[in-house]
Design a protein around this motif. Sequence first.
Motif, PDB file in Angstrom:
ATOM      1  N   ASP A 164       0.613  -1.311  -0.062  1.00 14.80           N
ATOM      2  CA  ASP A 164      -0.151  -0.029   0.013  1.00 14.80           C
ATOM      3  C   ASP A 164       0.755   0.938  -0.280  1.00 14.80           C
ATOM      4  OD1 ASP A 164       0.720  -0.853   2.733  1.00 14.80           O
ATOM      5  OD2 ASP A 164      -0.883  -0.026   3.180  1.00 14.80           O
ATOM      6  N   ARG A 165       2.114   1.358   0.655  1.00 19.83           N
ATOM      7  CA  ARG A 165       3.438   2.347   0.345  1.00 19.83           C
ATOM      8  C   ARG A 165       3.594   2.670  -0.805  1.00 19.83           C
ATOM      9  NH1 ARG A 165       8.019   3.811   1.032  1.00 19.83           N
ATOM     10  NH2 ARG A 165       8.890   5.307   2.059  1.00 19.83           N
ATOM     11  N   LEU A 166       3.452   2.113  -1.924  1.00 20.29           N
ATOM     12  CA  LEU A 166       4.184   1.301  -3.216  1.00 20.29           C
ATOM     13  C   LEU A 166       3.449   2.658  -3.805  1.00 20.29           C
ATOM     14  CD1 LEU A 166       5.822   1.484  -5.190  1.00 20.29           C
ATOM     15  CD2 LEU A 166       4.597  -0.976  -5.177  1.00 20.29           C
ATOM     16  N   GLY A 167       1.419   1.949  -3.828  1.00 16.68           N
ATOM     17  CA  GLY A 167       0.590   2.651  -3.903  1.00 16.68           C
ATOM     18  C   GLY A 167       0.438   3.929  -3.951  1.00 16.68           C
TER      19      GLY A 167
ATOM     20  N   VAL B  11      12.151  13.862   9.876  1.00 20.36           N
ATOM     21  CA  VAL B  11      11.752  13.028   9.464  1.00 20.36           C
ATOM     22  C   VAL B  11      11.147  12.375   9.845  1.00 20.36           C
ATOM     23  CG1 VAL B  11      13.039  10.588   8.969  1.00 20.36           C
ATOM     24  CG2 VAL B  11      15.015  12.339   8.592  1.00 20.36           C
ATOM     25  N   LYS B  12       9.787  11.467   9.428  1.00 21.17           N
ATOM     26  CA  LYS B  12       9.157  11.211   9.917  1.00 21.17           C
ATOM     27  C   LYS B  12       8.093  10.484   8.835  1.00 21.17           C
ATOM     28  CE  LYS B  12       4.745  12.405  11.877  1.00 21.17           C
ATOM     29  NZ  LYS B  12       3.304  13.000  12.054  1.00 21.17           N
ATOM     30  N   GLU B  13       8.224   8.666   9.131  1.00 17.28           N
ATOM     31  CA  GLU B  13       7.449   8.036   7.834  1.00 17.28           C
ATOM     32  C   GLU B  13       8.049   8.708   6.473  1.00 17.28           C
ATOM     33  OE1 GLU B  13       2.899   8.629   8.511  1.00 17.28           O
ATOM     34  OE2 GLU B  13       3.236   8.361  10.701  1.00 17.28           O
ATOM     35  N   HIS B  14       9.128   7.677   6.728  1.00 23.13           N
ATOM     36  CA  HIS B  14      10.154   7.499   4.933  1.00 23.13           C
ATOM     37  C   HIS B  14       9.235   8.703   4.129  1.00 23.13           C
ATOM     38  CE1 HIS B  14      10.244   3.433   5.476  1.00 23.13           C
ATOM     39  NE2 HIS B  14       9.746   3.233   5.914  1.00 23.13           N
ATOM     40  N   THR B  15       9.925  10.216   4.735  1.00 24.34           N
ATOM     41  CA  THR B  15       9.642  11.758   4.394  1.00 24.34           C
ATOM     42  C   THR B  15      10.587  11.999   5.088  1.00 24.34           C
ATOM     43  OG1 THR B  15       7.040  10.962   4.050  1.00 24.34           O
ATOM     44  CG2 THR B  15       7.843  13.337   3.583  1.00 24.34           C
ATOM     45  N   LEU B  16      11.257  13.081   4.202  1.00 23.56           N
ATOM     46  CA  LEU B  16      12.150  14.516   4.722  1.00 23.56           C
ATOM     47  C   LEU B  16      11.710  15.217   4.355  1.00 23.56           C
ATOM     48  CD1 LEU B  16      15.335  14.856   5.683  1.00 23.56           C
ATOM     49  CD2 LEU B  16      16.421  14.466   3.100  1.00 23.56           C
TER      50      LEU B  16
ATOM     51  N   PHE C  37      10.896  15.355   0.768  1.00 17.62           N
ATOM     52  CA  PHE C  37      11.494  14.095  -0.423  1.00 17.62           C
ATOM     53  C   PHE C  37      11.113  12.224   0.012  1.00 17.62           C
ATOM     54  CE2 PHE C  37      14.343  17.802  -0.153  1.00 17.62           C
ATOM     55  CZ  PHE C  37      14.607  17.844  -1.683  1.00 17.62           C
ATOM     56  N   GLN C  38      10.901  12.004  -0.448  1.00 16.00           N
ATOM     57  CA  GLN C  38      10.521   9.968  -0.244  1.00 16.00           C
ATOM     58  C   GLN C  38      11.899   9.374   0.113  1.00 16.00           C
ATOM     59  OE1 GLN C  38       7.161   9.141   0.556  1.00 16.00           O
ATOM     60  NE2 GLN C  38       6.393  11.296   0.032  1.00 16.00           N
ATOM     61  N   LEU C  39      11.660   8.645   1.103  1.00 21.61           N
ATOM     62  CA  LEU C  39      12.990   8.102   0.959  1.00 21.61           C
ATOM     63  C   LEU C  39      12.174   6.741   1.120  1.00 21.61           C
ATOM     64  CD1 LEU C  39      15.008   9.927   4.267  1.00 21.61           C
ATOM     65  CD2 LEU C  39      15.143   9.933   2.279  1.00 21.61           C
ATOM     66  N   ALA C  40      13.061   6.023   0.842  1.00 21.67           N
ATOM     67  CA  ALA C  40      12.935   5.086   0.523  1.00 21.67           C
ATOM     68  C   ALA C  40      12.861   4.103   1.747  1.00 21.67           C
ATOM     69  CB  ALA C  40      14.311   4.148  -0.723  1.00 21.67           C
ATOM     70  N   ASP C  41      12.899   2.653   1.667  1.00 26.14           N
ATOM     71  CA  ASP C  41      13.026   1.758   3.018  1.00 26.14           C
ATOM     72  C   ASP C  41      14.467   1.310   3.649  1.00 26.14           C
ATOM     73  OD1 ASP C  41      10.163   1.382   3.015  1.00 26.14           O
ATOM     74  OD2 ASP C  41      10.628  -0.305   1.677  1.00 26.14           O
ATOM     75  N   HIS C  42      15.177   1.474   4.159  1.00 27.31           N
ATOM     76  CA  HIS C  42      16.355   1.332   5.346  1.00 27.31           C
ATOM     77  C   HIS C  42      17.408   2.416   4.840  1.00 27.31           C
ATOM     78  CE1 HIS C  42      14.107  -2.794   5.701  1.00 27.31           C
ATOM     79  NE2 HIS C  42      14.160  -1.968   4.629  1.00 27.31           N
ATOM     80  N   VAL C  43      16.565   3.569   4.558  1.00 28.34           N
ATOM     81  CA  VAL C  43      17.589   4.956   3.725  1.00 28.34           C
ATOM     82  C   VAL C  43      17.172   6.298   4.984  1.00 28.34           C
ATOM     83  CG1 VAL C  43      17.885   7.245   2.840  1.00 28.34           C
ATOM     84  CG2 VAL C  43      16.930   4.773   1.661  1.00 28.34           C
ATOM     85  N   VAL C  44      18.466   5.807   5.472  1.00 35.09           N
ATOM     86  CA  VAL C  44      18.869   7.031   6.813  1.00 35.09           C
ATOM     87  C   VAL C  44      19.300   8.290   6.654  1.00 35.09           C
ATOM     88  CG1 VAL C  44      18.195   4.765   8.866  1.00 35.09           C
ATOM     89  CG2 VAL C  44      20.443   5.631   7.980  1.00 35.09           C
ATOM     90  N   VAL C  45      19.333   9.481   7.874  1.00 37.77           N
ATOM     91  CA  VAL C  45      19.446  10.406   7.683  1.00 37.77           C
ATOM     92  C   VAL C  45      20.889  10.218   8.514  1.00 37.77           C
ATOM     93  CG1 VAL C  45      19.351  12.699   7.392  1.00 37.77           C
ATOM     94  CG2 VAL C  45      16.913  11.911   6.844  1.00 37.77           C
TER      95      VAL C  45
ATOM     96  N   VAL D 216      21.483   1.950   4.287  1.00 33.35           N
ATOM     97  CA  VAL D 216      21.309   0.828   5.896  1.00 33.35           C
ATOM     98  C   VAL D 216      20.318  -0.693   5.839  1.00 33.35           C
ATOM     99  CG1 VAL D 216      21.825   0.035   7.940  1.00 33.35           C
ATOM    100  CG2 VAL D 216      22.437   2.080   7.431  1.00 33.35           C
ATOM    101  N   LEU D 217      21.334  -1.877   4.607  1.00 29.79           N
ATOM    102  CA  LEU D 217      20.391  -2.838   4.250  1.00 29.79           C
ATOM    103  C   LEU D 217      20.235  -3.842   6.080  1.00 29.79           C
ATOM    104  CD1 LEU D 217      21.267  -4.232   0.939  1.00 29.79           C
ATOM    105  CD2 LEU D 217      18.784  -3.222   1.763  1.00 29.79           C
ATOM    106  N   PRO D 218      19.168  -4.437   5.982  1.00 32.79           N
ATOM    107  CA  PRO D 218      19.419  -5.522   7.240  1.00 32.79           C
ATOM    108  C   PRO D 218      20.290  -6.625   6.491  1.00 32.79           C
ATOM    109  CG  PRO D 218      16.676  -4.217   7.333  1.00 32.79           C
ATOM    110  CD  PRO D 218      17.824  -4.587   5.573  1.00 32.79           C
ATOM    111  N   GLU D 219      20.441  -7.304   8.209  1.00 31.89           N
ATOM    112  CA  GLU D 219      21.727  -8.178   7.607  1.00 31.89           C
ATOM    113  C   GLU D 219      20.904  -9.436   6.947  1.00 31.89           C
ATOM    114  OE1 GLU D 219      24.764  -9.172   7.979  1.00 31.89           O
ATOM    115  OE2 GLU D 219      25.383  -6.505   8.849  1.00 31.89           O
TER     116      GLU D 219
END
Length: 158
Positions: free
Chosen positions: A17-20, A67-72, A101-109, A126-129
């Motif tokens: 749903d986030r993609l949509g 930064v809040k909910e994948h939005t910078l 700016f919309q941030l992708a999953d696992h992108v941190v400031v 930052v990709l999880p292991e």
Amino acid sequence: MRHFDLTPLYRSTVGFDRLGSLLDTLNTYEGDAPAYPPYNIERVSENDYRISMAVAGFSDADLEIEVKEHTLSVRGEKRVEQENSTYLHRGIAARSFERRFQLADHVVVKGASLENGLLHVDLERVLPEAMKPRTIEITTKSDAPKTIDDKTIDSQAA
């Protein structure tokens, strides 16, 4: 006529749903994107990015980064100053702004810095292991540990 009906996507998938909603927001902001302040998005390395914004005339106290909910969100609000000068031409903009700016999953400031009128916001993916590529060792029957049954041990002992 650039409207996409994403109802089938919502009906047949779970967790996308986030993609949509991202596709919906990209479609609605197509012609309404603000041009101020100008910015660059730079790929520094494979997992590092930098957003540079031209914020001439703003100090670090005038700027806010959230930064809040994948939005910078970067906001700038110029403090009201007493003007003792008369300008013949005022070309340096000092108006308030908000850029998202919309941030992708696992992108941190990682951090932000202000130098020479440019605001630099450093980002890192930052990709999880569990998502990192890994090599799987292949074993064969000859690599399997050898076991000796009771009869073989008895015959060798005699």
